[in-house]
Design a protein around this motif. Structure first.
Motif, PDB file in Angstrom:
ATOM      1  N   GLN A 130       0.789  -1.227   0.000  1.00 49.63           N
ATOM      2  CA  GLN A 130       0.000   0.000   0.000  1.00 49.63           C
ATOM      3  C   GLN A 130       0.821   1.276   0.000  1.00 49.63           C
ATOM      4  OE1 GLN A 130      -2.943  -0.304  -0.691  1.00 49.63           O
ATOM      5  NE2 GLN A 130      -4.105   1.478  -0.040  1.00 49.63           N
TER       6      GLN A 130
ATOM      7  N   VAL B  38       0.020   5.100  -1.561  1.00 48.47           N
ATOM      8  CA  VAL B  38      -0.326   6.179  -0.636  1.00 48.47           C
ATOM      9  C   VAL B  38       0.566   7.395  -0.873  1.00 48.47           C
ATOM     10  CG1 VAL B  38      -0.159   6.861   1.802  1.00 48.47           C
ATOM     11  CG2 VAL B  38      -1.403   4.788   1.175  1.00 48.47           C
TER      12      VAL B  38
ATOM     13  N   HIS C 298      -6.569  -1.456   8.936  1.00 47.06           N
ATOM     14  CA  HIS C 298      -7.416  -0.307   8.617  1.00 47.06           C
ATOM     15  C   HIS C 298      -7.387   0.721   9.742  1.00 47.06           C
ATOM     16  CE1 HIS C 298     -10.878   2.098   7.454  1.00 47.06           C
ATOM     17  NE2 HIS C 298     -11.383   1.885   8.661  1.00 47.06           N
TER      18      HIS C 298
ATOM     19  N   TYR D 241      -3.121   1.825  10.414  1.00 50.48           N
ATOM     20  CA  TYR D 241      -2.510   2.387   9.204  1.00 50.48           C
ATOM     21  C   TYR D 241      -3.432   3.436   8.581  1.00 50.48           C
ATOM     22  CZ  TYR D 241      -0.223   2.575   4.614  1.00 50.48           C
ATOM     23  OH  TYR D 241       0.418   3.002   3.465  1.00 50.48           O
ATOM     24  N   GLY D 242      -4.740   3.153   8.572  1.00 49.12           N
ATOM     25  CA  GLY D 242      -5.678   4.049   7.906  1.00 49.12           C
ATOM     26  C   GLY D 242      -6.098   5.256   8.732  1.00 49.12           C
ATOM     27  N   HIS D 243      -6.432   5.033  10.018  1.00 52.27           N
ATOM     28  CA  HIS D 243      -7.051   6.098  10.810  1.00 52.27           C
ATOM     29  C   HIS D 243      -6.085   6.966  11.597  1.00 52.27           C
ATOM     30  CE1 HIS D 243     -11.422   5.944  10.459  1.00 52.27           C
ATOM     31  NE2 HIS D 243     -11.299   4.644  10.268  1.00 52.27           N
TER      32      HIS D 243
ATOM     33  N   GLU E  94     -13.609   8.574   6.553  1.00 54.34           N
ATOM     34  CA  GLU E  94     -13.381   7.267   5.938  1.00 54.34           C
ATOM     35  C   GLU E  94     -13.073   7.356   4.441  1.00 54.34           C
ATOM     36  OE1 GLU E  94     -12.952   4.415   7.203  1.00 54.34           O
ATOM     37  OE2 GLU E  94     -14.039   4.229   9.082  1.00 54.34           O
TER      38      GLU E  94
ATOM     39  N   SER F  71      -9.513   7.455   5.597  1.00 54.95           N
ATOM     40  CA  SER F  71      -8.800   6.298   6.124  1.00 54.95           C
ATOM     41  C   SER F  71      -9.151   5.018   5.384  1.00 54.95           C
ATOM     42  CB  SER F  71      -9.136   6.142   7.604  1.00 54.95           C
ATOM     43  OG  SER F  71      -8.868   7.337   8.301  1.00 54.95           O
TER      44      SER F  71
ATOM     45  N   ALA G 195      -6.994   5.068   2.271  1.00 57.87           N
ATOM     46  CA  ALA G 195      -5.572   4.859   2.521  1.00 57.87           C
ATOM     47  C   ALA G 195      -5.248   3.397   2.786  1.00 57.87           C
ATOM     48  CB  ALA G 195      -5.117   5.712   3.693  1.00 57.87           C
ATOM     49  N   SER G 196      -6.191   2.667   3.375  1.00 57.62           N
ATOM     50  CA  SER G 196      -5.927   1.274   3.726  1.00 57.62           C
ATOM     51  C   SER G 196      -6.477   0.276   2.721  1.00 57.62           C
ATOM     52  CB  SER G 196      -6.518   0.970   5.109  1.00 57.62           C
ATOM     53  OG  SER G 196      -7.926   1.144   5.109  1.00 57.62           O
ATOM     54  N   SER G 197      -7.045   0.757   1.619  1.00 60.42           N
ATOM     55  CA  SER G 197      -7.651  -0.136   0.630  1.00 60.42           C
ATOM     56  C   SER G 197      -6.786  -0.257  -0.615  1.00 60.42           C
ATOM     57  CB  SER G 197      -9.032   0.390   0.227  1.00 60.42           C
ATOM     58  OG  SER G 197      -9.537  -0.336  -0.876  1.00 60.42           O
TER      59      SER G 197
END
Length: 265
Positions: A35, A39, A122, A125-127, A167, A182, A185-187
């Motif tokens: 990822q 990103v 998720h 890393y994402g939030h 999200e 987020s 970013a995590s997908s």
């Protein structure tokens, strides 16, 4: 969020740390390796700045206690491990208390590229990068505070504002549209989809419009909302969101632009 999950929450020990296996650490390592290059190209600067502040490990699952130490220093927030699925009431309460609920498990290899329920990748890393930024931290807290004061019947309306910003929000940056949310970013798949797919509908940020827009959690979004500046979130945080929900309810939901979710066999 799905109503059930095959995953089992991992419990922290007396020090607040969770034991992850070598195989679970390897999933984290491979997710980050897959990822991060995307990103760095497609995500907005507030997210990238948050990543630099956190300096998350690349070769193992981070611990909530170590992430919380950094968040507290920047915005007073912390991360607390929770089961995979929690109700809206608990979710809003935790946000109101500057605590982000992080599902403690990590996806298995079978779900490497897509998982419907949030996992630790998720969540962390994402939030957490955005939670190093006082503006996003304040907006998230306002969502929680509002959730505590609205009726349960209004939860699904309020959560749309969180969904289409924290999200799956987009933002204009340097003449380009960049991913901010987020979930993006995590997908692995939806990050590029959100900023590059020609068929996607990208609408200007508008609170009432967002509250009226239905979504599905199991597909790439056909609609995204684009901020011009992060300050628009701060302005939204100062609105009377309960009144906004009532306005949106009076106007009614927009017709969905996606097919209905297939019924389970």
């Amino acid at each position: 969020m799905p109503k059930s999950t095959k995953y089992v929450a991992k419990e922290p020990d007396a020090t607040g740390r969770i034991h992850y296996t070598a195989a679970e650490d390897a999933v984290w390592r491979d997710l980050v390796a897959q990822q991060q290059p995307h990103v760095e190209t497609l995500a907005a600067e507030p997210f990238l700045a948050g990543q630099r502040k956190l300096n998350l490990p690349k070769d193992r699952v981070p611990q909530c206690v170590e992430v919380s130490e950094v968040l507290r220093a920047h915005t007073g927030w912390q991360v607390a491990p929770v089961p995979a699925l929690i109700g809206f009431g608990r979710f809003f309460k935790m946000l109101s208390e500057k605590t982000f609920p992080a599902a403690s498990f990590i996806r298995d290899r079978e779900s490497f590229d897509y998982i419907e329920e949030p996992d630790i990748f998720h969540e962390i890393y994402g939030h957490t990068p955005l939670l190093t930024d006082a503006r996003f931290a304040r907006f998230s807290q306002k969502i929680g505070e509002t959730g505590l004061t609205c009726a349960a019947a209004d939860y699904s309306w309020l959560i749309r504002l969180y969904w289409f910003t924290v999200e799956f929000g987009l933002i204009r940056e340097g003449g380009e549209i960049k991913a901010l949310g987020s979930g993006l970013a995590s997908s692995p798949g939806e990050l590029a989809h959100s900023v590059q797919e020609p068929s996607v509908i990208r609408k200007p940020f508008d609170v009432i419009d967002i509250l009226r827009t239905p979504y599905r959690i199991d597909i790439n979004q056909p609609i995204y909302f684009v901020l011009d500046t992060v300050e628009q979130l701060l302005e939204a945080a100062e609105r009377d969101l309960l009144a906004d929900i009532k306005t949106a309810q009076a106007l009614g939901l927009h017709d969905p632009v996606f097919p209905p979710k297939p019924e389970a066999a």
